[in-house]
Design a protein around this motif. Structure first.
Motif, PDB file in Angstrom:
ATOM      1  N   PHE A  10       0.985  -1.380   0.011  1.00 43.92           N
ATOM      2  CA  PHE A  10       0.084  -0.159  -0.216  1.00 43.92           C
ATOM      3  C   PHE A  10       0.406   1.224  -0.556  1.00 43.92           C
ATOM      4  CE2 PHE A  10      -2.663   3.152   2.117  1.00 43.92           C
ATOM      5  CZ  PHE A  10      -3.968   3.419   1.738  1.00 43.92           C
ATOM      6  N   ARG A  11       1.915   1.500   0.632  1.00 44.39           N
ATOM      7  CA  ARG A  11       3.273   2.359   0.666  1.00 44.39           C
ATOM      8  C   ARG A  11       2.538   3.684   0.938  1.00 44.39           C
ATOM      9  NH1 ARG A  11       6.746   1.264  -3.520  1.00 44.39           N
ATOM     10  NH2 ARG A  11       7.291   3.774  -4.479  1.00 44.39           N
ATOM     11  N   PRO A  12       2.167   3.402   2.464  1.00 46.34           N
ATOM     12  CA  PRO A  12       2.013   4.544   3.339  1.00 46.34           C
ATOM     13  C   PRO A  12       2.679   5.751   3.401  1.00 46.34           C
ATOM     14  CG  PRO A  12       1.735   2.726   4.736  1.00 46.34           C
ATOM     15  CD  PRO A  12       2.311   2.082   2.747  1.00 46.34           C
ATOM     16  N   HIS A  13       2.193   6.849   3.139  1.00 44.94           N
ATOM     17  CA  HIS A  13       3.422   7.496   3.554  1.00 44.94           C
ATOM     18  C   HIS A  13       2.589   8.469   5.817  1.00 44.94           C
ATOM     19  CE1 HIS A  13       2.347   8.978  -0.664  1.00 44.94           C
ATOM     20  NE2 HIS A  13       3.418   8.790  -0.348  1.00 44.94           N
ATOM     21  N   VAL A  14       1.526   7.824   5.985  1.00 40.99           N
ATOM     22  CA  VAL A  14       1.424   8.128   7.229  1.00 40.99           C
ATOM     23  C   VAL A  14       0.899   6.701   8.126  1.00 40.99           C
ATOM     24  CG1 VAL A  14       0.679   9.673   9.131  1.00 40.99           C
ATOM     25  CG2 VAL A  14       1.469  10.372   6.956  1.00 40.99           C
ATOM     26  N   MET A  15       1.215   6.280   9.177  1.00 46.12           N
ATOM     27  CA  MET A  15       0.482   5.266   9.602  1.00 46.12           C
ATOM     28  C   MET A  15      -0.245   5.644  11.088  1.00 46.12           C
ATOM     29  SD  MET A  15       3.076   2.197   9.529  1.00 46.12           S
ATOM     30  CE  MET A  15       2.053   1.299  10.418  1.00 46.12           C
ATOM     31  N   THR A  16      -1.159   5.118  12.247  1.00 49.26           N
ATOM     32  CA  THR A  16      -1.307   5.461  13.371  1.00 49.26           C
ATOM     33  C   THR A  16      -1.745   4.308  13.782  1.00 49.26           C
ATOM     34  OG1 THR A  16      -3.944   5.389  12.883  1.00 49.26           O
ATOM     35  CG2 THR A  16      -2.465   7.700  12.394  1.00 49.26           C
ATOM     36  N   THR A  17      -1.808   4.176  14.703  1.00 48.28           N
ATOM     37  CA  THR A  17      -2.289   3.074  15.884  1.00 48.28           C
ATOM     38  C   THR A  17      -2.345   3.791  17.295  1.00 48.28           C
ATOM     39  OG1 THR A  17      -0.499   0.986  16.281  1.00 48.28           O
ATOM     40  CG2 THR A  17       0.183   2.653  16.292  1.00 48.28           C
ATOM     41  N   TYR A  18      -2.048   2.493  18.598  1.00 44.88           N
ATOM     42  CA  TYR A  18      -2.002   2.704  19.282  1.00 44.88           C
ATOM     43  C   TYR A  18      -1.042   2.823  20.551  1.00 44.88           C
ATOM     44  CZ  TYR A  18      -6.465   0.594  18.320  1.00 44.88           C
ATOM     45  OH  TYR A  18      -7.867  -0.226  17.490  1.00 44.88           O
ATOM     46  N   ASP A  19      -1.020   3.845  21.514  1.00 49.67           N
ATOM     47  CA  ASP A  19      -0.135   3.966  22.483  1.00 49.67           C
ATOM     48  C   ASP A  19       0.402   2.221  23.000  1.00 49.67           C
ATOM     49  OD1 ASP A  19      -1.313   3.923  24.723  1.00 49.67           O
ATOM     50  OD2 ASP A  19      -2.124   5.516  24.430  1.00 49.67           O
ATOM     51  N   GLU A  20       1.720   2.647  23.391  1.00 48.09           N
ATOM     52  CA  GLU A  20       1.752   1.693  24.919  1.00 48.09           C
ATOM     53  C   GLU A  20       1.409   1.159  25.442  1.00 48.09           C
ATOM     54  OE1 GLU A  20       3.702   4.832  26.151  1.00 48.09           O
ATOM     55  OE2 GLU A  20       3.603   4.633  24.690  1.00 48.09           O
ATOM     56  N   ASN A  21       0.196   1.827  25.610  1.00 51.38           N
ATOM     57  CA  ASN A  21      -1.042   1.050  26.514  1.00 51.38           C
ATOM     58  C   ASN A  21      -1.618   0.427  25.819  1.00 51.38           C
ATOM     59  OD1 ASN A  21       0.929   1.594  28.866  1.00 51.38           O
ATOM     60  ND2 ASN A  21       0.179   3.879  28.937  1.00 51.38           N
ATOM     61  N   GLY A  22      -1.787   0.309  24.582  1.00 49.97           N
ATOM     62  CA  GLY A  22      -3.405  -0.247  24.142  1.00 49.97           C
ATOM     63  C   GLY A  22      -4.228   1.600  23.568  1.00 49.97           C
ATOM     64  N   GLY A  23      -4.386   2.464  24.342  1.00 43.08           N
ATOM     65  CA  GLY A  23      -5.468   3.168  24.586  1.00 43.08           C
ATOM     66  C   GLY A  23      -5.568   2.753  25.993  1.00 43.08           C
ATOM     67  N   TYR A  24      -5.618   1.532  25.952  1.00 44.88           N
ATOM     68  CA  TYR A  24      -7.134   1.010  27.223  1.00 44.88           C
ATOM     69  C   TYR A  24      -6.270  -0.399  27.414  1.00 44.88           C
ATOM     70  CZ  TYR A  24     -10.406  -1.165  24.813  1.00 44.88           C
ATOM     71  OH  TYR A  24     -11.485  -3.148  24.106  1.00 44.88           O
ATOM     72  N   PRO A  25      -5.904  -1.030  28.386  1.00 41.73           N
ATOM     73  CA  PRO A  25      -5.032  -2.298  28.237  1.00 41.73           C
ATOM     74  C   PRO A  25      -5.694  -3.510  28.277  1.00 41.73           C
ATOM     75  CG  PRO A  25      -5.733  -1.886  31.089  1.00 41.73           C
ATOM     76  CD  PRO A  25      -6.138  -0.526  29.341  1.00 41.73           C
ATOM     77  N   HIS A  26      -6.059  -3.560  26.977  1.00 41.23           N
ATOM     78  CA  HIS A  26      -6.891  -4.182  26.022  1.00 41.23           C
ATOM     79  C   HIS A  26      -5.023  -5.274  25.351  1.00 41.23           C
ATOM     80  CE1 HIS A  26      -9.340  -7.478  23.546  1.00 41.23           C
ATOM     81  NE2 HIS A  26     -10.434  -7.103  24.025  1.00 41.23           N
ATOM     82  N   PRO A  27      -5.210  -6.813  25.563  1.00 48.00           N
ATOM     83  CA  PRO A  27      -3.823  -7.499  25.137  1.00 48.00           C
ATOM     84  C   PRO A  27      -3.984  -7.578  23.715  1.00 48.00           C
ATOM     85  CG  PRO A  27      -5.677  -8.700  26.187  1.00 48.00           C
ATOM     86  CD  PRO A  27      -6.515  -7.849  26.107  1.00 48.00           C
ATOM     87  N   ASP A  28      -5.130  -6.998  22.746  1.00 47.32           N
ATOM     88  CA  ASP A  28      -5.187  -7.597  21.485  1.00 47.32           C
ATOM     89  C   ASP A  28      -4.704  -5.538  21.041  1.00 47.32           C
ATOM     90  OD1 ASP A  28      -5.716  -9.992  21.083  1.00 47.32           O
ATOM     91  OD2 ASP A  28      -7.773  -9.475  20.442  1.00 47.32           O
ATOM     92  N   HIS A  29      -5.080  -4.873  21.696  1.00 48.51           N
ATOM     93  CA  HIS A  29      -4.808  -3.147  21.201  1.00 48.51           C
ATOM     94  C   HIS A  29      -2.916  -2.941  22.029  1.00 48.51           C
ATOM     95  CE1 HIS A  29      -8.985  -1.445  21.200  1.00 48.51           C
ATOM     96  NE2 HIS A  29      -8.667  -2.370  21.487  1.00 48.51           N
ATOM     97  N   ILE A  30      -2.843  -3.820  22.871  1.00 47.79           N
ATOM     98  CA  ILE A  30      -0.996  -3.650  23.526  1.00 47.79           C
ATOM     99  C   ILE A  30      -0.190  -4.039  22.551  1.00 47.79           C
ATOM    100  CG2 ILE A  30       0.613  -4.089  25.431  1.00 47.79           C
ATOM    101  CD1 ILE A  30      -1.989  -3.734  26.885  1.00 47.79           C
ATOM    102  N   MET A  31      -1.029  -5.442  21.259  1.00 44.58           N
ATOM    103  CA  MET A  31       0.342  -6.192  20.635  1.00 44.58           C
ATOM    104  C   MET A  31      -0.333  -5.309  19.452  1.00 44.58           C
ATOM    105  SD  MET A  31       1.830  -8.879  19.460  1.00 44.58           S
ATOM    106  CE  MET A  31       1.512  -9.749  21.347  1.00 44.58           C
ATOM    107  N   CYS A  32      -1.429  -4.346  18.878  1.00 44.36           N
ATOM    108  CA  CYS A  32      -1.449  -3.719  18.171  1.00 44.36           C
ATOM    109  C   CYS A  32      -0.369  -2.739  17.836  1.00 44.36           C
ATOM    110  CB  CYS A  32      -2.891  -3.210  17.796  1.00 44.36           C
ATOM    111  SG  CYS A  32      -3.211  -2.231  16.617  1.00 44.36           S
ATOM    112  N   HIS A  33      -0.100  -2.130  19.102  1.00 39.04           N
ATOM    113  CA  HIS A  33       0.299  -1.102  19.237  1.00 39.04           C
ATOM    114  C   HIS A  33       2.260  -1.921  18.788  1.00 39.04           C
ATOM    115  CE1 HIS A  33       3.780   2.061  20.615  1.00 39.04           C
ATOM    116  NE2 HIS A  33       4.592   0.914  21.548  1.00 39.04           N
TER     117      HIS A  33
END
Length: 293
Positions: free
Chosen positions: A124-147
């Motif tokens: 896809f070659r994105p110029h910009v990416m967004t994701t969650y912070d190191e705490n996942g935004g809230y401490p869901h294991p999938d959000h933390i792994m997504c980070h």
């Protein structure tokens, strides 16, 4: 012909893309930016949070239903979307917390789990990416792994010596973390509701705020997108198993939100271009050079 700007947002489950940065995505789509949502899991273990959908037939077909909801939300937002293929971990509850289910996303090795995302970045070659912070935004294991997976992929995608079998290297230029509910935002909406003579749904939250992590001071970038709040809400409602249309999230009138807090906010975590903060555009420092080519 100028090169098209491209944004990739990485999310843990279907519905996260509609509750975190959706109006920003809709704004950029309207401006002609290509937007790709990478969804890490299928949301198979997500709780059914809409009483009208809490039925045996829904539970039996939850995987298919959540995919169909994602398709609808994707259409509403005008974005592209790709599944990374991992299994939802569920949100463990109890004290002590039970172990995560075998094979779920939260138990993956981040270096290995980043492989499908690296491949997608190179395609896809994105110029910009967004994701969650190191705490996942809230401490869901999938959000933390997504980070974790997003950070690995951001670094690896542009390195020709890593995973050469996954395609031509591509280095995104900026990585942002979504900013969720800061105290300042909640307080502004709460006071706006009271000033309008309406009951605020946030009173109890604000009373208990002291034990919450607040990252309001880390915000670097505020994207004006109030005119797309309605699109955001429509996409969120498309995730009917996850979102009660009569629930908490829709208690604040759109006009009040647009007046009181018309931005979605982000933390600039990594930048390979000169982009002084504060910013009002995720493509600050990139737009001119890309559109010139």
């Amino acid at each position: 012909m100028a090169e098209q700007l491209r944004l990739m947002t990485v999310h843990a489950h279907p519905d996260d893309e509609s509750s975190k940065g959706a109006a920003t995505m809709a704004r950029y789509v309207a401006e002609g930016v290509r937007v790709m949502v990478a969804t890490c899991t299928g949301g198979e273990r997500g709780s059914i949070l809409n009483p009208k959908m809490d039925r045996p037939d829904v539970l039996e077909n939850i995987s298919e239903i959540r995919r169909a909801e994602m398709d609808r939300a994707r259409e509403i937002l005008g974005v592209e979307q790709s599944w990374l293929g991992f299994i939802d971990s569920g949100l463990p509850e109890g004290d002590p917390l039970p172990p995560l289910p075998e094979g779920c996303f939260g138990l993956q090795d981040p270096e290995t789990a980043a492989i499908p995302l690296i491949k997608l970045i190179r395609e896809f070659r994105p110029h910009v990416m967004t994701t969650y912070d190191e705490n996942g935004g809230y401490p869901h294991p999938d959000h933390i792994m997504c980070h974790k997976v997003s950070v690995v992929a951001f670094d690896a995608a542009g390195d020709p010596e890593r995973y050469p079998e996954l395609g031509e290297p591509w280095q995104p230029l900026k990585l942002y973390y979504n900013s969720g509910w800061t105290r300042a935002r909640m307080l502004a909406l709460h006071e706006g509701m009271l000033a309008a003579g309406l009951e605020s749904p946030y009173a109890e939250w604000l009373e208990k705020w002291s034990d919450r992590d607040d990252r309001g001071d880390k915000i670097t970038t505020r994207v004006e997108c109030g005119e797309f709040f309605e699109t955001r809400d429509e996409a969120l409602r498309a995730h009917a198993t996850q979102v009660d249309p009569d629930g908490f999230w829709f208690k604040i009138p759109l006009e009040l939100q647009q007046k009181v807090w018309p931005t979605e906010d982000f933390e600039l975590a990594r930048s390979l271009v000169d982009s002084p903060v504060p910013e009002s555009d995720l493509f600050a420092g990139i737009r001119e050079s890309v559109e010139a080519h």
